[in-house]
Scaffold this motif. Structure first.
Motif, PDB file in Angstrom:
ATOM      1  N   GLN A  41       0.870  -1.172   0.000  1.00 21.73           N
ATOM      2  CA  GLN A  41       0.000   0.000   0.000  1.00 21.73           C
ATOM      3  C   GLN A  41       0.907   1.221   0.000  1.00 21.73           C
ATOM      4  O   GLN A  41       1.802   1.338   0.839  1.00 21.73           O
ATOM      5  CB  GLN A  41      -0.922   0.031   1.207  1.00 21.73           C
ATOM      6  CG  GLN A  41      -1.830   1.234   1.192  1.00 21.73           C
ATOM      7  CD  GLN A  41      -2.900   1.173   2.252  1.00 21.73           C
ATOM      8  OE1 GLN A  41      -2.979   0.227   3.012  1.00 21.73           O
ATOM      9  NE2 GLN A  41      -3.724   2.181   2.297  1.00 21.73           N
ATOM     10  N   PHE A  77       1.178   5.630  -1.046  1.00 29.41           N
ATOM     11  CA  PHE A  77       0.521   6.874  -1.396  1.00 29.41           C
ATOM     12  C   PHE A  77       1.411   7.640  -2.360  1.00 29.41           C
ATOM     13  O   PHE A  77       2.609   7.793  -2.124  1.00 29.41           O
ATOM     14  CB  PHE A  77       0.244   7.714  -0.145  1.00 29.41           C
ATOM     15  CG  PHE A  77      -0.784   7.098   0.746  1.00 29.41           C
ATOM     16  CD1 PHE A  77      -2.124   7.275   0.492  1.00 29.41           C
ATOM     17  CD2 PHE A  77      -0.413   6.305   1.810  1.00 29.41           C
ATOM     18  CE1 PHE A  77      -3.078   6.689   1.290  1.00 29.41           C
ATOM     19  CE2 PHE A  77      -1.353   5.722   2.615  1.00 29.41           C
ATOM     20  CZ  PHE A  77      -2.690   5.917   2.361  1.00 29.41           C
ATOM     21  N   GLN A 100      -7.515  10.409  -3.941  1.00 35.45           N
ATOM     22  CA  GLN A 100      -7.747  10.960  -2.615  1.00 35.45           C
ATOM     23  C   GLN A 100      -8.465  12.304  -2.664  1.00 35.45           C
ATOM     24  O   GLN A 100      -8.945  12.773  -1.642  1.00 35.45           O
ATOM     25  CB  GLN A 100      -6.415  11.112  -1.871  1.00 35.45           C
ATOM     26  CG  GLN A 100      -5.690   9.803  -1.670  1.00 35.45           C
ATOM     27  CD  GLN A 100      -6.485   8.813  -0.856  1.00 35.45           C
ATOM     28  OE1 GLN A 100      -6.881   9.102   0.266  1.00 35.45           O
ATOM     29  NE2 GLN A 100      -6.753   7.659  -1.427  1.00 35.45           N
ATOM     30  N   SER A 105      -3.916   6.751  -3.687  1.00 32.79           N
ATOM     31  CA  SER A 105      -3.579   5.618  -2.850  1.00 32.79           C
ATOM     32  C   SER A 105      -3.517   4.389  -3.745  1.00 32.79           C
ATOM     33  O   SER A 105      -4.430   4.149  -4.527  1.00 32.79           O
ATOM     34  CB  SER A 105      -4.653   5.434  -1.773  1.00 32.79           C
ATOM     35  OG  SER A 105      -4.484   4.207  -1.123  1.00 32.79           O
TER      36      SER A 105
END
Length: 146
Positions: free
Chosen positions: A49, A51, A84, A123
């Protein structure tokens, strides 16, 4: 005569306010800039994961290519790219056609195109599993007892 002008101006102002202000606070639906590739199986797990943030540059649109690799030898089965910025001003995203990677590979390359005066805020989630050779190879006892 002057009072008629005042009454006419007052009624005109009321009509303009009624027509300019919507009666409900319902917001218009914002376009979604999410990209989901592939599918998950029961044995898949979250591999990575991350960003991605690229700040905005004034009076420009941004073009950004990001290549994301799995931390080890796992195979990607699902890629989720979630914007986002939920107000509809986020960047658009697409799979980079030059590299040809994505699900069923160990890396994925995506291209972001921001809107004018906006940056990139995404993300990224990669789901996957170990290669099939590792899943199928189970230790077995070949010794024959007499």
């Amino acid at each position: 005569m002057e009072s008629y002008k005042l009454i006419f101006a007052f009624i005109l102002n009321i009509q303009l306010v009624i027509n300019a202000v919507p009666l409900s606070n319902a917001k218009k639906a914002c376009p979604s800039h999410e990209l989901v590739l592939g599918s998950r199986a029961p044995h898949d797990r979250l591999l990575l994961q991350k960003f991605i943030y690229v700040p905005a540059k004034p009076f420009r649109t941004l073009k950004h290519i990001e290549t994301i690799r799995t931390p080890s030898r796992e195979t990607i089965t699902r890629v989720e790219l979630i914007d986002q910025k939920i107000d509809g001003r986020g960047a658009s995203v697409q799979l980079n056609k030059v590299s040809g990677n994505g699900p069923a590979y160990r890396d994925v390359s995506v291209k972001f195109n921001s809107k004018f005066n906006h940056g990139v805020h995404y993300s990224v989630r990669l789901y996957g599993h170990k290669p099939v050779a590792f899943l199928l190879s189970k230790p077995h006892n070949t010794a024959i007892k007499a």
